[in-house]
Design a protein around this motif. Structure first.
Motif, mmCIF file in Angstrom:
data_model
loop_
_atom_site.group_PDB
_atom_site.id
_atom_site.type_symbol
_atom_site.label_atom_id
_atom_site.label_comp_id
_atom_site.label_asym_id
_atom_site.label_seq_id
_atom_site.Cartn_x
_atom_site.Cartn_y
_atom_site.Cartn_z
ATOM 1 N N SER A 146 1.305 8.913 -6.003
ATOM 2 C CA SER A 146 1.382 10.321 -5.609
ATOM 3 C C SER A 146 2.049 11.164 -6.691
ATOM 4 O O SER A 146 1.831 12.368 -6.772
ATOM 5 C CB SER A 146 2.151 10.469 -4.296
ATOM 6 N N VAL A 159 -1.988 11.985 -0.009
ATOM 7 C CA VAL A 159 -1.348 10.727 -0.407
ATOM 8 C C VAL A 159 -0.671 10.065 0.795
ATOM 9 O O VAL A 159 -0.789 8.855 1.014
ATOM 10 C CB VAL A 159 -0.314 10.983 -1.526
ATOM 11 N N GLY A 180 -4.027 5.330 -4.720
ATOM 12 C CA GLY A 180 -3.163 4.363 -4.054
ATOM 13 C C GLY A 180 -3.926 3.157 -3.522
ATOM 14 O O GLY A 180 -3.669 2.003 -3.931
ATOM 15 N N PRO A 181 -4.892 3.356 -2.621
ATOM 16 C CA PRO A 181 -5.654 2.224 -2.081
ATOM 17 C C PRO A 181 -6.402 1.422 -3.150
ATOM 18 O O PRO A 181 -6.469 0.196 -3.082
ATOM 19 C CB PRO A 181 -6.637 2.903 -1.123
ATOM 20 N N SER A 212 -3.357 8.800 3.202
ATOM 21 C CA SER A 212 -4.072 7.633 2.671
ATOM 22 C C SER A 212 -3.214 6.376 2.752
ATOM 23 O O SER A 212 -3.721 5.281 3.047
ATOM 24 C CB SER A 212 -4.516 7.884 1.227
ATOM 25 N N GLY A 213 -1.906 6.508 2.465
ATOM 26 C CA GLY A 213 -1.015 5.348 2.550
ATOM 27 C C GLY A 213 -0.934 4.800 3.960
ATOM 28 O O GLY A 213 -1.007 3.581 4.178
ATOM 29 N N ASN A 236 0.826 -1.209 0.000
ATOM 30 C CA ASN A 236 0.000 0.000 0.000
ATOM 31 C C ASN A 236 0.858 1.257 0.000
ATOM 32 O O ASN A 236 0.590 2.215 -0.718
ATOM 33 C CB ASN A 236 -0.937 0.007 1.214
ATOM 34 N N THR A 237 1.906 1.242 0.831
ATOM 35 C CA THR A 237 2.785 2.420 0.923
ATOM 36 C C THR A 237 3.506 2.664 -0.399
ATOM 37 O O THR A 237 3.565 3.800 -0.888
ATOM 38 C CB THR A 237 3.823 2.230 2.056
ATOM 39 N N TRP A 292 -6.778 10.402 -2.083
ATOM 40 C CA TRP A 292 -6.831 9.120 -1.386
ATOM 41 C C TRP A 292 -7.209 7.967 -2.321
ATOM 42 O O TRP A 292 -6.982 6.804 -1.993
ATOM 43 C CB TRP A 292 -7.878 9.164 -0.268
ATOM 44 N N ASN A 335 -9.441 -0.802 2.577
ATOM 45 C CA ASN A 335 -9.291 0.085 1.418
ATOM 46 C C ASN A 335 -10.635 0.589 0.906
ATOM 47 O O ASN A 335 -10.763 1.742 0.485
ATOM 48 C CB ASN A 335 -8.541 -0.637 0.298
ATOM 49 N N ALA A 367 1.070 3.825 -3.045
ATOM 50 C CA ALA A 367 0.636 5.195 -2.741
ATOM 51 C C ALA A 367 1.710 6.211 -3.136
ATOM 52 O O ALA A 367 1.407 7.267 -3.692
ATOM 53 C CB ALA A 367 0.309 5.328 -1.254
#
Length: 636
Positions: free
Chosen positions: A153, A477, A538-539, A480-481, A145-146, A535, A495, A149
């Motif tokens: 971004s 971003v 990424g998710p 959200s990560g 996820n990170t 948001w 998510n 994200a």
């Protein structure tokens, strides 16, 4: 040729976590430049409209052509990415779109420009399917996820930087139509003005303001030389500020200065210089509206409240025979507000905006948009080289596959129907089509909307609003990560929850932006809109990649790209442009957030099936010999 019964060796190699972060940086830069080249055109939309002399439908078609080609190319490239070396594919895409971006600046007619923008879409379509799939194979699941994200971004950051840089380029490269100003300041026979002979006209930088001015150089019989400069009118300065920088007078469109040896004269002028300056000011004030003449705008029905005040009767009227509103000469900001209040309806509002634009840009060239592409296109050629030399990770490496395991997986027949048989995948893609329709249309038409409805030029808006949007989007971003990783540890629906919250919170701020005329409320509302909408990517993309096996990820990404763009933001710029031509841009944009809300409902419904579908995918991977323990083979 591989021997019978022996699996063919898979493409790719094990990489350390340290190298994965390096690769992420390179891919981040590719994605960043991707969105800079893609989004920079948005700031120049109104300039392009004036340059090519096109309506909003054709203006929207430029954006739609890019997106449509981008989406169509992505599908076959997704298939190739699942079988080839993705780093090389990404490099090829970056090279093609950067070359096409640069070439766009050399186009002088609408259709050739249309083709080069479509070519930019082709290059980006070659690159797009491989990005997320590579990230997932570089990183273990616990960091997925990170990493995604951060990668996504670049889309937000690249878009925001594109707005600011493009706005700065438009400001710094703005030029006058010198032939028109020449005809205004100096008559065709070049007759002397109060004893001063005209020598030449040039464009120079005003040393007092740093802005460009049209400079007219004169000499007289006494051997004196003198320059009178015309700069675009700035109605925000006080009389005291004007005197401090040497402004000698103003007309509706110009501020006028006296100079000598390229220095602005701020003190008292000698009598001869004073007479020359006064004569030029008088000539500009009396005649700057003459060549503009009458502008006519079709208006089948006029409001009963259309009662022209006395001070505008010589400039504004309604022609009953032709059913046209007629405006003669130059419209000031003050007059624009008065005229706006005389009628009602979106069509009337649009016409008033055209009245103001058509007169205020008469003396300004509209070809400076070319510099945006000349400056922003070439850097992508450099980053393409770095991408070319990236190590290709093992497909499924982020899920714990070794070379042998990946080879076995690749030898198995790929069941592409799993993509369409997974309910959560289909719900997420359908929902994102709706969200992309809204967000894509808003991003494309944001600056034309600001220029027409908020009284702020696109270049100015990009400089004043852009920095706040960048900070807000990057913060979104990061948040959200962090939230996605934390929520996903607690529930597989994490998510989905985040996607619903993002739209639920972002939509009200979008409407606040539309209805507010306060600068700070506009800045705050659009910044909060971008904070929450950042948001989404990424998710959403991390979740999609988690729902299918490694050998399906690039294909899924390609299908996702195809659907959200062909049915989403390839359509919305064109449809919004068409509605704008029929009614108004304001009306067209006000109805688009409805699609975002429908997308939110879809993301929420997908939470019902997400746990079951993730576990089903994990079971299939386990059966295929994929060990997903969150570790990173070959590194720490």
């Amino acid at each position: 040729m591989a021997s019978p019964g022996k699996p063919k060796k898979t493409v790719g190699q094990q990489v350390s976590l340290r190298y994965a972060w390096y690769a992420l940086f390179i891919l981040f830069m590719v994605n960043f430049i991707n969105y800079v080249d893609r989004m920079a055109i948005n700031t120049a939309m109104e300039t392009l409209k004036r340059y090519f002399e096109i309506n909003d439908t054709k203006l929207g078609l430029i954006a739609s052509s890019f997106t449509l080609v981008y989406a169509l190319i992505s599908l076959p490239m997704g298939y190739l990415s699942d079988r080839g070396v993705r780093t090389r594919i990404i490099a090829a895409g970056a090279f093609i779109w950067s070359l096409a971006t640069t070439a766009s600046g050399f186009m002088t007619r609408y259709w050739p420009f249309f083709i080069t923008r479509a070519a930019v879409g082709a290059g980006e379509g070659i690159y797009a399917p491989s990005g997320n799939a590579l990230i997932v194979d570089y990183f273990p699941k616990r960091l997925r996820n990170t990493a995604v994200a951060i990668f996504m971004s670049a889309m937000i950051l690249g878009g925001a930087v594109a707005f600011i840089v493009a706005g700065l380029i438009l400001q710094k490269t703005e030029h006058f139509k010198m032939d028109r100003i020449d005809a205004l300041v100096v008559n065709r026979k070049h007759q002397p003005i109060d004893g001063w002979e005209f020598e030449k006209s040039t464009e120079i930088k005003n040393p007092a303001t740093g802005k460009r001015m049209a400079a007219y150089h004169f000499t007289n019989g006494a051997g004196q030389s003198m320059t009178v400069g015309l700069q675009r009118h700035d109605d925000k300065k006080t009389d005291q500020q004007k005197a401090a920088i040497g402004m000698r007078g103003s007309s509706l469109l110009f501020d006028i200065y006296a100079l000598h040896d390229k220095e602005v004269l701020t003190g008292d002028l000698n009598p001869a210089a004073k007479e020359l300056t006064a004569a030029v000011i008088e000539r500009v004030r009396n005649h700057e509206g003459d060549p503009i003449g009458e502008n006519r705008y079709h208006m089948p029905h006029i409001s009963a409240k259309f009662k022209v005040p006395a001070e505008l009767k010589h400039k504004l009227w309604y022609d009953e025979k032709t059913r046209e509103i007629v405006f003669r000469g130059i419209m000031t900001k003050k007059e624009k507000k008065i005229v706006q209040e005389l009628g009602e309806g979106e069509h009337y509002t649009k016409i008033v905006g055209f009245m103001y634009s058509d007169t205020n840009y008469y003396y300004i060239r509209s070809d400076n948009w070319k510099w945006i592409f000349w400056i922003l296109g070439p850097p992508g050629l450099i980053i393409a080289l770095f991408a070319f030399f990236l190590k290709e990770p093992i497909k499924g490496g982020g899920d714990g596959l070794s070379h042998e395991q990946a080879s076995k997986v690749e030898q198995k027949k790929t069941d592409y129907s799993l993509i369409f048989k997974t309910p959560t995948v289909m719900l997420l893609m359908l929902s994102n089509i709706l969200a992309t329709y809204c967000v894509g249309g808003l991003v494309i038409w944001l600056f034309p909307y600001v220029e027409r409805y908020k009284g702020m030029e696109s270049a100015e808006a990009s400089m004043k609003v852009g920095p706040f949007v960048i900070v807000a989007a990057l913060a979104g971003v990061i948040v959200s990560g962090i939230l996605a990783d934390k929520l996903q540890k607690k529930t597989l629906k994490g998510n989905n929850i985040l996607l619903v919250i993002a739209i639920l919170c972002g939509t009200p701020f979008m409407y606040l932006f539309f209805f507010s005329n306060s600068y700070w409320i506009m800045v705050g509302s659009i910044s909060m809109t971008m904070f929450f909408l950042s948001w989404l990517n990424g998710p959403l993309n991390a979740l999609l990649m988690t729902l299918v096996e490694p050998q399906l990820r690039a294909t899924l990404n390609a299908i996702h790209i195809l659907l959200i763009h062909v049915l989403g933001d390839a359509l919305s710029p064109l449809i919004i442009g068409y509605i704008s031509d029929q009614k108004s841009l304001g009306y067209a944009l006000l109805i688009t957030p409805v699609f975002l809300v429908l997308g939110m409902i879809g993301f929420g419904v997908a939470a019902i099936t997400v746990e079951k579908d993730i576990k089903a995918c994990e079971a299939r991977m386990k059966a295929a010999g994929i060990v997903d323990d969150g570790s990173m083979p070959g590194g720490h």
